[in-house]
Design a protein around this motif. Structure first.
Motif, PDB file in Angstrom:
ATOM      1  N   ASP A 134       0.818  -1.207   0.000  1.00  0.00           N
ATOM      2  CA  ASP A 134       0.000   0.000   0.000  1.00  0.00           C
ATOM      3  C   ASP A 134       0.862   1.272   0.000  1.00  0.00           C
ATOM      4  O   ASP A 134       0.451   2.314   0.504  1.00  0.00           O
ATOM      5  N   ALA A 135       2.050   1.177  -0.563  1.00  0.00           N
ATOM      6  CA  ALA A 135       2.986   2.304  -0.552  1.00  0.00           C
ATOM      7  C   ALA A 135       2.381   3.532  -1.227  1.00  0.00           C
ATOM      8  O   ALA A 135       1.650   3.422  -2.213  1.00  0.00           O
ATOM      9  N   ARG A 136       2.720   4.698  -0.686  1.00  0.00           N
ATOM     10  CA  ARG A 136       2.282   5.972  -1.258  1.00  0.00           C
ATOM     11  C   ARG A 136       3.508   6.659  -1.859  1.00  0.00           C
ATOM     12  O   ARG A 136       4.530   6.848  -1.182  1.00  0.00           O
TER      13      ARG A 136
ATOM     14  N   CYS B 112       5.257  12.764  -6.087  1.00  0.00           N
ATOM     15  CA  CYS B 112       6.213  13.500  -6.926  1.00  0.00           C
ATOM     16  C   CYS B 112       5.462  14.584  -7.700  1.00  0.00           C
ATOM     17  O   CYS B 112       4.734  14.261  -8.645  1.00  0.00           O
ATOM     18  N   PRO B 113       5.636  15.866  -7.256  1.00  0.00           N
ATOM     19  CA  PRO B 113       6.425  16.296  -6.095  1.00  0.00           C
ATOM     20  C   PRO B 113       5.719  15.943  -4.794  1.00  0.00           C
ATOM     21  O   PRO B 113       4.566  15.493  -4.806  1.00  0.00           O
ATOM     22  N   ALA B 114       6.415  16.139  -3.681  1.00  0.00           N
ATOM     23  CA  ALA B 114       5.850  15.831  -2.374  1.00  0.00           C
ATOM     24  C   ALA B 114       4.494  16.498  -2.216  1.00  0.00           C
ATOM     25  O   ALA B 114       4.307  17.670  -2.540  1.00  0.00           O
ATOM     26  N   GLY B 115       3.510  15.707  -1.768  1.00  0.00           N
ATOM     27  CA  GLY B 115       2.154  16.210  -1.612  1.00  0.00           C
ATOM     28  C   GLY B 115       1.234  15.815  -2.741  1.00  0.00           C
ATOM     29  O   GLY B 115       0.014  15.902  -2.607  1.00  0.00           O
ATOM     30  N   THR B 116       1.810  15.361  -3.841  1.00  0.00           N
ATOM     31  CA  THR B 116       1.012  14.942  -5.000  1.00  0.00           C
ATOM     32  C   THR B 116       1.189  13.443  -5.203  1.00  0.00           C
ATOM     33  O   THR B 116       2.270  12.979  -5.600  1.00  0.00           O
ATOM     34  N   ALA B 117       0.127  12.678  -4.910  1.00  0.00           N
ATOM     35  CA  ALA B 117       0.204  11.228  -5.043  1.00  0.00           C
ATOM     36  C   ALA B 117       0.222  10.829  -6.513  1.00  0.00           C
ATOM     37  O   ALA B 117      -0.531  11.373  -7.326  1.00  0.00           O
ATOM     38  N   VAL B 118       1.081   9.868  -6.849  1.00  0.00           N
ATOM     39  CA  VAL B 118       1.185   9.376  -8.223  1.00  0.00           C
ATOM     40  C   VAL B 118       1.272   7.854  -8.188  1.00  0.00           C
ATOM     41  O   VAL B 118       1.574   7.254  -7.163  1.00  0.00           O
ATOM     42  N   SER B 119       0.999   7.249  -9.335  1.00  0.00           N
ATOM     43  CA  SER B 119       1.136   5.799  -9.452  1.00  0.00           C
ATOM     44  C   SER B 119       2.619   5.433  -9.541  1.00  0.00           C
ATOM     45  O   SER B 119       3.479   6.302  -9.738  1.00  0.00           O
TER      46      SER B 119
ATOM     47  N   LEU C 207      12.359   8.838   2.063  1.00  0.00           N
ATOM     48  CA  LEU C 207      11.809   7.485   1.990  1.00  0.00           C
ATOM     49  C   LEU C 207      11.551   6.984   3.402  1.00  0.00           C
ATOM     50  O   LEU C 207      12.451   7.009   4.248  1.00  0.00           O
ATOM     51  N   GLU C 208      10.322   6.515   3.664  1.00  0.00           N
ATOM     52  CA  GLU C 208       9.955   6.015   4.986  1.00  0.00           C
ATOM     53  C   GLU C 208       9.695   4.518   4.902  1.00  0.00           C
ATOM     54  O   GLU C 208       9.031   4.050   3.970  1.00  0.00           O
ATOM     55  N   PHE C 209      10.188   3.790   5.900  1.00  0.00           N
ATOM     56  CA  PHE C 209      10.211   2.333   5.852  1.00  0.00           C
ATOM     57  C   PHE C 209       9.260   1.703   6.864  1.00  0.00           C
ATOM     58  O   PHE C 209       9.041   2.228   7.957  1.00  0.00           O
ATOM     59  N   VAL C 210       8.728   0.563   6.483  1.00  0.00           N
ATOM     60  CA  VAL C 210       8.111  -0.388   7.388  1.00  0.00           C
ATOM     61  C   VAL C 210       8.860  -1.694   7.190  1.00  0.00           C
ATOM     62  O   VAL C 210       8.869  -2.245   6.079  1.00  0.00           O
ATOM     63  N   GLY C 211       9.512  -2.166   8.230  1.00  0.00           N
ATOM     64  CA  GLY C 211      10.372  -3.327   8.044  1.00  0.00           C
ATOM     65  C   GLY C 211      11.481  -2.999   7.064  1.00  0.00           C
ATOM     66  O   GLY C 211      12.185  -1.996   7.216  1.00  0.00           O
ATOM     67  N   HIS C 212      11.619  -3.842   6.032  1.00  0.00           N
ATOM     68  CA  HIS C 212      12.679  -3.623   5.045  1.00  0.00           C
ATOM     69  C   HIS C 212      12.137  -3.038   3.742  1.00  0.00           C
ATOM     70  O   HIS C 212      12.863  -2.988   2.739  1.00  0.00           O
ATOM     71  N   ARG C 213      10.882  -2.588   3.764  1.00  0.00           N
ATOM     72  CA  ARG C 213      10.283  -2.066   2.540  1.00  0.00           C
ATOM     73  C   ARG C 213       9.892  -0.600   2.706  1.00  0.00           C
ATOM     74  O   ARG C 213       9.666  -0.113   3.822  1.00  0.00           O
ATOM     75  N   ILE C 214       9.784   0.077   1.600  1.00  0.00           N
ATOM     76  CA  ILE C 214       9.444   1.494   1.594  1.00  0.00           C
ATOM     77  C   ILE C 214       7.925   1.645   1.555  1.00  0.00           C
ATOM     78  O   ILE C 214       7.274   1.112   0.657  1.00  0.00           O
ATOM     79  N   GLU C 215       7.372   2.365   2.542  1.00  0.00           N
ATOM     80  CA  GLU C 215       5.922   2.571   2.572  1.00  0.00           C
ATOM     81  C   GLU C 215       5.525   3.946   2.032  1.00  0.00           C
ATOM     82  O   GLU C 215       4.358   4.165   1.678  1.00  0.00           O
ATOM     83  N   ARG C 216       6.470   4.866   1.978  1.00  0.00           N
ATOM     84  CA  ARG C 216       6.168   6.193   1.443  1.00  0.00           C
ATOM     85  C   ARG C 216       7.433   6.801   0.871  1.00  0.00           C
ATOM     86  O   ARG C 216       8.496   6.764   1.513  1.00  0.00           O
ATOM     87  N   ALA C 217       7.333   7.324  -0.329  1.00  0.00           N
ATOM     88  CA  ALA C 217       8.470   7.985  -0.982  1.00  0.00           C
ATOM     89  C   ALA C 217       8.014   9.342  -1.473  1.00  0.00           C
ATOM     90  O   ALA C 217       7.020   9.445  -2.204  1.00  0.00           O
ATOM     91  N   ARG C 218       8.727  10.378  -1.048  1.00  0.00           N
ATOM     92  CA  ARG C 218       8.388  11.740  -1.451  1.00  0.00           C
ATOM     93  C   ARG C 218       9.606  12.410  -2.079  1.00  0.00           C
ATOM     94  O   ARG C 218      10.709  12.340  -1.518  1.00  0.00           O
ATOM     95  N   LEU C 219       9.404  13.036  -3.215  1.00  0.00           N
ATOM     96  CA  LEU C 219      10.465  13.779  -3.875  1.00  0.00           C
ATOM     97  C   LEU C 219      10.174  15.275  -3.734  1.00  0.00           C
ATOM     98  O   LEU C 219       9.162  15.755  -4.235  1.00  0.00           O
TER      99      LEU C 219
END
Length: 266
Positions: free
Chosen positions: A199-201, A204-211, A249-261
């Motif tokens: 369910d990663a979010r 790009c840019p930060a604040g604008t959700a993209v696929s 980049l924010e992590f849960v365990g070893h995976r990225i749950e949120r990435a913001r540029l």
């Protein structure tokens, strides 16, 4: 609804913070913080919220030292300013620490003035400890002096809260972040998906959700450097042509749950 600040207004507020630190103006520095504002320094340690707690933070880590902000670049994205810099701290024993840092300032308007709602300092606590150890006697003296300062100003809980900054995603997180960056640069959508939570979010840019596909398209060709692991996050400097920004980049365990540029406007 308060209007979004201009880039110039945001930067003016942010610049006031190191200016107050440089002249050890405690009141001016605290007055920059919003009501209920938060300082998380370093990210991963226990945050300080509210004027009283932030004042104790100032008394412990800022007041006794000489601090210089060696800024490489700033990026303004909405009401957030990300500052890419090295913090140079000369402690009272004479030892000097050079810590690569990404500083995030989230700004809000209060009574017609911009204030700092969140100051999040992404730097690696182990890096500071190693530098203190390598400094020999002055470094040991600085460490021995800092502990009673924390106990006096913040109590045992403050010391424990600060040391929580040692718990990070660490080298493994930075390797994952570097792989994510490399996959994005070459346009490898499958490799990007492989390190994301289900369910990663992505923003790009930060604040604008993209696929994922849209993120990869916008990340294609970006150069990523200066990876910093703090708490459950990794930040990095990103370059596109002659423009520079910051990735979070924010992590849960070893995976990225949120990435913001956080990228500068073209």
């Amino acid at each position: 609804m308060a209007k979004q600040p201009t880039a110039a207004e945001a930067l003016q507020t942010v610049e006031a913070s190191p200016a107050a630190v440089a002249v050890h103006d405690r009141s001016a520095w605290l007055d920059l913080m919003a009501r209920g504002g938060v300082v998380n320094d370093p990210v991963g340690s226990r945050p300080h919220q509210g004027r009283e707690a932030i004042g104790r933070f100032y008394d412990t880590f800022i007041a006794p030292n000489t601090i210089v902000f060696d800024v490489d670049h700033d990026v303004v994205c909405g009401s957030t300013v990300f500052r890419d810099l090295t913090i140079v701290t000369t402690m009272s024993t004479g030892v000097t620490l050079n810590v690569p840092t990404h500083l995030r300032y989230d700004l809000v308007e209060e009574e017609g003035a911009l204030k700092v709602a969140l100051l999040a300092a992404h730097w690696e606590l182990p890096t500071m400890i190693v530098q203190l150890a390598r400094a020999g006697v002055p470094g040991l003296a600085a460490a021995l002096k800092l502990t009673p300062q924390m106990l006096s100003n913040q109590g045992v809980g403050g010391v424990v809260g600060f040391m929580k900054g040692l718990r990070r995603v660490g080298a493994a997180g930075k390797r994952t972040a570097a792989g994510f960056a490399a996959a994005g640069r070459r346009g490898d959508t499958a490799a990007v998906r492989a390190v994301l939570t289900s369910d990663a979010r992505l923003e790009c840019p930060a604040g604008t959700a993209v696929s994922v596909d849209e993120f990869v398209e916008q990340a294609r060709g970006l150069d990523w450097t200066k990876f910093v692991a703090a708490g459950r996050s990794v930040t990095a400097t990103v370059h596109t042509g002659d423009r520079a920004g910051v990735a979070l980049l924010e992590f849960v365990g070893h995976r990225i749950e949120r990435a913001r540029l956080y990228l500068p406007q073209a």
